[in-house]
Design a protein around this motif. Structure first.
Motif, PDB file in Angstrom:
ATOM      1  N   MET A  40     -60.107 -56.753  11.374  1.00 38.96           N
ATOM      2  CA  MET A  40     -59.558 -57.377  10.184  1.00 38.96           C
ATOM      3  C   MET A  40     -59.297 -56.381   9.051  1.00 38.96           C
ATOM      4  SD  MET A  40     -58.901 -60.595  10.534  1.00 38.96           S
ATOM      5  CE  MET A  40     -58.249 -60.142  12.145  1.00 38.96           C
ATOM      6  N   ALA A  41     -59.683 -55.119   9.238  1.00 39.59           N
ATOM      7  CA  ALA A  41     -59.388 -54.099   8.244  1.00 39.59           C
ATOM      8  C   ALA A  41     -57.882 -53.837   8.221  1.00 39.59           C
ATOM      9  CB  ALA A  41     -60.147 -52.814   8.558  1.00 39.59           C
ATOM     10  N   SER A  42     -57.385 -53.410   7.061  1.00 44.99           N
ATOM     11  CA  SER A  42     -55.938 -53.262   6.913  1.00 44.99           C
ATOM     12  C   SER A  42     -55.462 -51.815   6.903  1.00 44.99           C
ATOM     13  CB  SER A  42     -55.487 -53.938   5.609  1.00 44.99           C
ATOM     14  OG  SER A  42     -56.181 -53.383   4.499  1.00 44.99           O
ATOM     15  N   ILE A  43     -56.386 -50.866   6.796  1.00 41.06           N
ATOM     16  CA  ILE A  43     -55.949 -49.479   6.696  1.00 41.06           C
ATOM     17  C   ILE A  43     -55.655 -48.909   8.086  1.00 41.06           C
ATOM     18  CG2 ILE A  43     -57.122 -49.005   4.524  1.00 41.06           C
ATOM     19  CD1 ILE A  43     -59.386 -47.746   6.106  1.00 41.06           C
ATOM     20  N   SER A  44     -54.760 -47.925   8.122  1.00 36.89           N
ATOM     21  CA  SER A  44     -54.392 -47.263   9.371  1.00 36.89           C
ATOM     22  C   SER A  44     -54.849 -45.812   9.323  1.00 36.89           C
ATOM     23  CB  SER A  44     -52.880 -47.335   9.581  1.00 36.89           C
ATOM     24  OG  SER A  44     -52.195 -46.712   8.505  1.00 36.89           O
ATOM     25  N   PHE A  45     -54.978 -45.202  10.499  1.00 38.43           N
ATOM     26  CA  PHE A  45     -55.494 -43.841  10.587  1.00 38.43           C
ATOM     27  C   PHE A  45     -54.590 -42.989  11.463  1.00 38.43           C
ATOM     28  CE2 PHE A  45     -58.848 -47.079  10.858  1.00 38.43           C
ATOM     29  CZ  PHE A  45     -59.431 -46.918   9.601  1.00 38.43           C
ATOM     30  N   PRO A  46     -54.534 -41.682  11.200  1.00 38.26           N
ATOM     31  CA  PRO A  46     -53.779 -40.791  12.094  1.00 38.26           C
ATOM     32  C   PRO A  46     -54.526 -40.623  13.411  1.00 38.26           C
ATOM     33  CG  PRO A  46     -54.929 -39.519  10.413  1.00 38.26           C
ATOM     34  CD  PRO A  46     -55.122 -40.971  10.064  1.00 38.26           C
ATOM     35  N   ASP A 386     -46.025 -56.395  -9.837  1.00 37.62           N
ATOM     36  CA  ASP A 386     -46.873 -56.222 -11.018  1.00 37.62           C
ATOM     37  C   ASP A 386     -47.448 -54.821 -11.180  1.00 37.62           C
ATOM     38  OD1 ASP A 386     -46.841 -59.265 -10.764  1.00 37.62           O
ATOM     39  OD2 ASP A 386     -47.989 -58.967 -12.603  1.00 37.62           O
ATOM     40  N   THR A 387     -47.182 -53.919 -10.253  1.00 33.56           N
ATOM     41  CA  THR A 387     -47.683 -52.547 -10.387  1.00 33.56           C
ATOM     42  C   THR A 387     -46.565 -51.575 -10.068  1.00 33.56           C
ATOM     43  OG1 THR A 387     -48.415 -52.385  -8.071  1.00 33.56           O
ATOM     44  CG2 THR A 387     -49.994 -53.291  -9.651  1.00 33.56           C
ATOM     45  N   SER A 388     -46.791 -50.336 -10.392  1.00 31.59           N
ATOM     46  CA  SER A 388     -45.751 -49.328 -10.156  1.00 31.59           C
ATOM     47  C   SER A 388     -46.380 -47.962  -9.942  1.00 31.59           C
ATOM     48  CB  SER A 388     -44.786 -49.275 -11.354  1.00 31.59           C
ATOM     49  OG  SER A 388     -45.490 -48.921 -12.544  1.00 31.59           O
ATOM     50  N   GLY A 389     -45.543 -47.002  -9.590  1.00 32.02           N
ATOM     51  CA  GLY A 389     -45.965 -45.614  -9.476  1.00 32.02           C
ATOM     52  C   GLY A 389     -46.983 -45.383  -8.366  1.00 32.02           C
ATOM     53  N   TYR A 390     -47.807 -44.360  -8.577  1.00 33.30           N
ATOM     54  CA  TYR A 390     -48.794 -43.999  -7.560  1.00 33.30           C
ATOM     55  C   TYR A 390     -49.903 -45.041  -7.459  1.00 33.30           C
ATOM     56  CZ  TYR A 390     -46.368 -39.540  -7.740  1.00 33.30           C
ATOM     57  OH  TYR A 390     -45.401 -38.570  -7.696  1.00 33.30           O
ATOM     58  N   TYR A 391     -50.159 -45.767  -8.537  1.00 28.66           N
ATOM     59  CA  TYR A 391     -51.126 -46.864  -8.471  1.00 28.66           C
ATOM     60  C   TYR A 391     -50.645 -47.905  -7.467  1.00 28.66           C
ATOM     61  CZ  TYR A 391     -53.862 -50.942 -10.040  1.00 28.66           C
ATOM     62  OH  TYR A 391     -54.680 -52.049 -10.102  1.00 28.66           O
ATOM     63  N   ASN A 392     -49.379 -48.252  -7.548  1.00 25.43           N
ATOM     64  CA  ASN A 392     -48.786 -49.154  -6.566  1.00 25.43           C
ATOM     65  C   ASN A 392     -48.891 -48.559  -5.165  1.00 25.43           C
ATOM     66  OD1 ASN A 392     -45.999 -49.529  -4.933  1.00 25.43           O
ATOM     67  ND2 ASN A 392     -46.472 -51.456  -5.962  1.00 25.43           N
ATOM     68  N   GLY A 393     -48.704 -47.260  -5.050  1.00 20.51           N
ATOM     69  CA  GLY A 393     -48.737 -46.594  -3.756  1.00 20.51           C
ATOM     70  C   GLY A 393     -50.076 -46.690  -3.061  1.00 20.51           C
ATOM     71  N   ILE A 394     -51.168 -46.454  -3.792  1.00 24.45           N
ATOM     72  CA  ILE A 394     -52.479 -46.518  -3.154  1.00 24.45           C
ATOM     73  C   ILE A 394     -52.849 -47.959  -2.817  1.00 24.45           C
ATOM     74  CG2 ILE A 394     -53.702 -46.498  -5.388  1.00 24.45           C
ATOM     75  CD1 ILE A 394     -54.947 -45.184  -1.964  1.00 24.45           C
ATOM     76  N   LEU A 395     -52.493 -48.910  -3.687  1.00 21.86           N
ATOM     77  CA  LEU A 395     -52.800 -50.314  -3.386  1.00 21.86           C
ATOM     78  C   LEU A 395     -52.078 -50.771  -2.132  1.00 21.86           C
ATOM     79  CD1 LEU A 395     -52.834 -52.131  -6.864  1.00 21.86           C
ATOM     80  CD2 LEU A 395     -54.735 -51.097  -5.611  1.00 21.86           C
ATOM     81  N   LEU A 396     -50.800 -50.460  -2.009  1.00 22.74           N
ATOM     82  CA  LEU A 396     -50.036 -50.895  -0.835  1.00 22.74           C
ATOM     83  C   LEU A 396     -50.518 -50.186   0.440  1.00 22.74           C
ATOM     84  CD1 LEU A 396     -46.382 -51.257  -2.147  1.00 22.74           C
ATOM     85  CD2 LEU A 396     -48.149 -53.000  -1.889  1.00 22.74           C
ATOM     86  N   THR A 397     -50.960 -48.953   0.305  1.00 22.72           N
ATOM     87  CA  THR A 397     -51.524 -48.246   1.450  1.00 22.72           C
ATOM     88  C   THR A 397     -52.754 -48.964   1.969  1.00 22.72           C
ATOM     89  OG1 THR A 397     -50.707 -46.088   0.704  1.00 22.72           O
ATOM     90  CG2 THR A 397     -52.578 -46.079   2.219  1.00 22.72           C
ATOM     91  N   LEU A 398     -53.603 -49.448   1.050  1.00 22.40           N
ATOM     92  CA  LEU A 398     -54.829 -50.133   1.443  1.00 22.40           C
ATOM     93  C   LEU A 398     -54.540 -51.556   1.922  1.00 22.40           C
ATOM     94  CD1 LEU A 398     -57.295 -48.946  -1.349  1.00 22.40           C
ATOM     95  CD2 LEU A 398     -56.783 -47.910   0.867  1.00 22.40           C
ATOM     96  N   VAL A 399     -53.556 -52.209   1.337  1.00 20.59           N
ATOM     97  CA  VAL A 399     -53.186 -53.562   1.792  1.00 20.59           C
ATOM     98  C   VAL A 399     -52.626 -53.515   3.205  1.00 20.59           C
ATOM     99  CG1 VAL A 399     -51.534 -55.438   1.424  1.00 20.59           C
ATOM    100  CG2 VAL A 399     -52.835 -54.543  -0.503  1.00 20.59           C
TER     101      VAL A 399
END
Length: 402
Positions: A40-46, A386-399
């Motif tokens: 159920m985790a959402s993050i991916s790994f190399p 509701d978010t932008s920039g690198y903050y948006n980037g890390i959130l979407l990476t984790l989602v």
């Protein structure tokens, strides 16, 4: 401004990451569902994951190479570039934020801990100190929370919540106590003691913000939750479930005492499978789920807190996806976690960050499913709005992808 865990004083109160990595358990997992939690985790790994030393070196390049490239473009000599590279007072110039997200955003808690140990060994400074000096704003807060050991992170969030006024900060304590495994809560309490030279339960008991009405229960509701250690197996006593469903109905519906002693005892001591069976018997015998009963009393602060505990114990994905107004004396509705962070006037970045960071390795896939069913929107689309920039980037990476 001191956001969640991003000021230097907060950083230096965190126990050394190598000690946390060696002695504390894995990230929070639902009791008895370790395998399911991984799926159920959402993050991916190399594949394969690079060695921790290589990741640490690449992080170092990400916070330094941007500076050198910028000066090289301006025609600065090689000798000057070398001097600039050695100068340690030019932090924050030209950081490669995308590289930091790509590395740290695609590693497990155990892998991030190994990277932190490797980084400190190579460069004689902590990874958190470097991230604090190089990054800023909500992006810094998110990256630092994500990089921390999960137990140290929850200990810090609990400590911050004890200093904040408002019902929504009580949610943080309930999340820490109820939305993860019994073993994880023990490691949080160890981390709290190491960081603050006091136990979490004694600080909750002494906190002047939570004396009324949350301490009217006997024993105190929050103290019992944060000091509990539940059975983590799958065995369920059906006869006990029926008896305690009747006790809950008597206290919550008949007596209208949502934090009656029987309620506190049941919610703070029973295993999660046992509580799920009890809640199901409640629904079968009384024609309505206990959380629906509590929602009808949304003006009652105690009922609101109890519903939060019920959801965190039985269906944490609902709590982290849902919105729910509480107590009318407040000048505006307070909604829960991801949805509440986004709807309304402005974005509550600290709550949004907390929800996504804390559930990415636990049950973010379930949270996304629940969110989509309830709002006919994806977490990704609302975070993008509701978010932008690198903050948006890390959130979407984790989602993760949707």
């Amino acid at each position: 401004m001191c956001c969640w865990c991003s000021c230097l004083e907060c950083i230096h109160n965190i126990p050394p990451l190598n000690l946390l990595f060696l002695y504390f358990s894995d990230p929070a997992l639902p009791a008895g569902e370790e395998g399911e939690a991984v799926s159920m985790a959402s993050i991916s790994f190399p594949n394969p994951v690079p060695p921790a030393t290589e990741d640490a070196e690449n992080i170092r390049k990400a916070v330094q190479d941007g500076i050198l490239l910028a000066f090289e473009d301006w025609g600065v000599s090689v000798d000057s570039l070398i001097k600039i590279n050695r100068a340690r007072d030019m932090r924050g110039w030209g950081t490669d934020e995308k590289a930091l997200i790509e590395i740290l955003g695609h590693r497990t808690a155990a892998q991030r801990a190994e990277i932190a140990v490797a980084y400190e060994g190579l460069y004689n400074e902590t990874l958190l100190d470097r991230l604090h000096s190089e990054l800023s704003g909500d992006f810094r807060s998110a990256m630092m929370l994500w990089t921390m050991d999960p137990a140290a992170r929850d200990a810090k969030l609990a400590h911050k919540a004890l200093k904040k006024k408002g019902d929504r900060h009580v949610w943080v304590l309930i999340e820490v106590a109820c939305a993860s495994s019994p073993d994880h809560l023990v490691t949080v309490r160890k981390a709290y003691c190491a960081a603050y030279s006091a136990s979490l339960e004694e600080d909750v008991a002494a906190c002047p913000l939570y004396k009324d009405p949350l301490k009217q229960a006997s024993p105190p509701f929050l103290v019992r939750l944060v000091s509990s250690y539940r059975y983590s197996g799958e065995l369920v006593d059906d006869e006990l479930a029926g008896a305690e469903a009747a006790e809950l109905h008597d206290a919550v519906v008949a007596r209208k005492q949502p934090l009656h002693g029987d309620v506190v005892r049941i919610l703070s001591s029973r295993s999660k499978p046992q509580l799920k069976a009890t809640f199901e018997r409640f629904r079968q015998e009384h024609g309505k789920a206990i959380d629906d009963v509590l929602e009808e009393r949304r003006s009652d602060q105690l009922a609101a807190m109890l519903k939060t505990a019920v959801w965190c114990l039985a269906s944490p994905e609902k709590h982290f996806a849902e919105k729910w107004p509480i107590s009318p004396p407040m000048p505006f509705f307070v909604f829960q976690v991801i949805r509440s962070s986004i709807v309304g006037l402005g974005t509550d970045e600290s709550s949004l960050t907390r929800a996504i960071v804390s559930r990415a390795e636990v049950d973010m896939k379930k949270v996304k499913e629940e969110y989509k069913v309830r709002y006919r929107k994806t977490v990704t689309s609302d975070v993008n709005g509701d978010t932008s920039g690198y903050y948006n980037g890390i959130l979407l990476t984790l989602v993760g992808p949707e």
